[in-house]
Design a protein around this motif. Sequence first.
Motif, PDB file in Angstrom:
ATOM      1  N   GLY A  71       2.477   7.665   5.681  1.00  0.00           N
ATOM      2  CA  GLY A  71       2.346   8.557   4.536  1.00  0.00           C
ATOM      3  C   GLY A  71       2.873   9.946   4.824  1.00  0.00           C
ATOM      4  O   GLY A  71       3.536  10.564   3.977  1.00  0.00           O
ATOM      5  N   ASN A  72       2.604  10.471   6.010  1.00  0.00           N
ATOM      6  CA  ASN A  72       3.137  11.788   6.363  1.00  0.00           C
ATOM      7  C   ASN A  72       4.654  11.773   6.452  1.00  0.00           C
ATOM      8  O   ASN A  72       5.322  12.717   6.030  1.00  0.00           O
ATOM      9  N   LYS A 108       0.829  -1.206   0.000  1.00  0.00           N
ATOM     10  CA  LYS A 108       0.000   0.000   0.000  1.00  0.00           C
ATOM     11  C   LYS A 108       0.865   1.258   0.000  1.00  0.00           C
ATOM     12  O   LYS A 108       0.547   2.254  -0.675  1.00  0.00           O
ATOM     13  N   ILE A 109       1.962   1.252   0.745  1.00  0.00           N
ATOM     14  CA  ILE A 109       2.863   2.409   0.772  1.00  0.00           C
ATOM     15  C   ILE A 109       3.444   2.663  -0.612  1.00  0.00           C
ATOM     16  O   ILE A 109       3.463   3.798  -1.109  1.00  0.00           O
ATOM     17  N   LEU A 110       3.921   1.602  -1.263  1.00  0.00           N
ATOM     18  CA  LEU A 110       4.504   1.756  -2.596  1.00  0.00           C
ATOM     19  C   LEU A 110       3.451   2.219  -3.608  1.00  0.00           C
ATOM     20  O   LEU A 110       3.740   3.053  -4.476  1.00  0.00           O
ATOM     21  N   GLU A 111       2.248   1.689  -3.491  1.00  0.00           N
ATOM     22  CA  GLU A 111       1.186   2.066  -4.422  1.00  0.00           C
ATOM     23  C   GLU A 111       0.867   3.551  -4.326  1.00  0.00           C
ATOM     24  O   GLU A 111       0.619   4.217  -5.335  1.00  0.00           O
ATOM     25  N   LEU A 112       0.901   4.101  -3.114  1.00  0.00           N
ATOM     26  CA  LEU A 112       0.531   5.491  -2.904  1.00  0.00           C
ATOM     27  C   LEU A 112       1.670   6.469  -3.197  1.00  0.00           C
ATOM     28  O   LEU A 112       1.427   7.573  -3.701  1.00  0.00           O
ATOM     29  N   TYR A 113       2.919   6.099  -2.907  1.00  0.00           N
ATOM     30  CA  TYR A 113       4.002   7.091  -2.897  1.00  0.00           C
ATOM     31  C   TYR A 113       5.125   6.835  -3.898  1.00  0.00           C
ATOM     32  O   TYR A 113       6.048   7.647  -3.986  1.00  0.00           O
ATOM     33  N   ARG A 114       5.062   5.744  -4.665  1.00  0.00           N
ATOM     34  CA  ARG A 114       6.110   5.501  -5.658  1.00  0.00           C
ATOM     35  C   ARG A 114       6.114   6.601  -6.724  1.00  0.00           C
ATOM     36  O   ARG A 114       7.173   7.102  -7.122  1.00  0.00           O
ATOM     37  N   LEU A 115       4.928   6.996  -7.207  1.00  0.00           N
ATOM     38  CA  LEU A 115       4.867   8.021  -8.255  1.00  0.00           C
ATOM     39  C   LEU A 115       5.305   9.402  -7.751  1.00  0.00           C
ATOM     40  O   LEU A 115       6.088  10.080  -8.433  1.00  0.00           O
ATOM     41  N   LEU A 133      12.571   5.274  -3.705  1.00  0.00           N
ATOM     42  CA  LEU A 133      11.784   4.909  -2.524  1.00  0.00           C
ATOM     43  C   LEU A 133      11.902   3.410  -2.307  1.00  0.00           C
ATOM     44  O   LEU A 133      11.462   2.613  -3.133  1.00  0.00           O
ATOM     45  N   ASN A 134      12.507   3.022  -1.190  1.00  0.00           N
ATOM     46  CA  ASN A 134      12.718   1.611  -0.871  1.00  0.00           C
ATOM     47  C   ASN A 134      11.943   1.270   0.394  1.00  0.00           C
ATOM     48  O   ASN A 134      12.087   1.941   1.420  1.00  0.00           O
TER      49      ASN A 134
END
Length: 396
Positions: free
Chosen positions: A292-293, A253-260, A269-270
């Motif tokens: 996320g923050n 979920k973290i990668l889905e939201l913040y990779r872009l 972003l690792n």
Amino acid sequence: MIQQVSTEEQEFCRIHKLSEFDLQYQEMAEEFGQITDLAATIAGTEISFLNLIDNYNQWSISANEFRNIPREDSICSVTIQSEADHMEVNGLHLDERFQSKEYVKKEDGFRYYFGVPLQLESGEKIGALCVLDRGEKSISEKQRRFLKLLAEEIVGKLEMKRKIHELEYALITAEKSRNQIAHDVRGPVFGISGLADTLRDEEITGEEMREYLDMISKSANGIIEMTDDILNREARHHLLNAHLLNIQELRNKILELYRLPAGAKELSLNVQLSGEHQQVTFSRRKLLSIIGNLVSNAIKFTSEGGEINVNLEILQKEACYFLQILVSDSGDGISEEGLQKINDLEPGTSLGTDGERGFGLGLPLVKQMVAERNGEFHISAGNIKGTKVAIQIPIK
């Protein structure tokens, strides 16, 4: 005398209210997409978005897509800062506030905007419902009224979702307590049942005593069956699982939201997993807001070509489990003054490495949300290259 509330305090309350909804932005299109379709139909525009605005990002939901942009690129961010109940711009390319936006300045960019704030009963504006079109146009008073009604409907649905989630979390907490009681009861009851069986086999006081002990045994066995039912009801198990994650799912979920957003700034972003308890499940409540923050803050203050590392691990200490979250970046670090403001939950505005604007509320908000989950928050001392944040949250 009425006490004045600062803009920073108002904004902190606003983004904290948004975090209380604990929204899964990428999963909202199915529920709210039809409302955005209806908004575009009412206004006769090409597209409509439900935009939710946190400290760093605008999260946009429509019937066909989910996207996010930096908050400083958002028109709706201006809408929610106004005292008016709507904002209309016919000629975005002529407006100094918006003409440099990428989605406006290109040849086929948007020209028309109408937005209605999503205002909660408590007064905070957590986002806006907007319609956009590539042609110049205007809408009637009747159309405006309908769009405002749709905005109220969205707020009502969000408030209802929040109340349902709170009830579900309360039920989960009560369920855990009841399960613990059931486990605690089973031991003594088994002992009573075993003692009764033993005494029944011993011919101590005759037939009357045997009948009495039979009654004890049957009663004890009935309690055991009742506790089994409490522990094994499938519906409760399903409800509990609906709010649980393991760290692999949290990573995705973290990668889905913040990779872009990270990629847009050419940052690496690792998100890594550590430890032996990767299948342990835990409540997702506020975790995406917390992480996320931290990630958004790292993106803001890390220069192009830098890296952001997130490490997730489940720690076991005796009979308890903790989720450990480590977030580090290769940015310029944080000053002693900035560190003190975070520890005091005090906002402090500063610009990101690409001039990104912000209220300086992200880390104080994280600290407060971690405290609300009875966790611990630690940040590296000032004047150290890069920022390192360590969080531990009890999960079982």
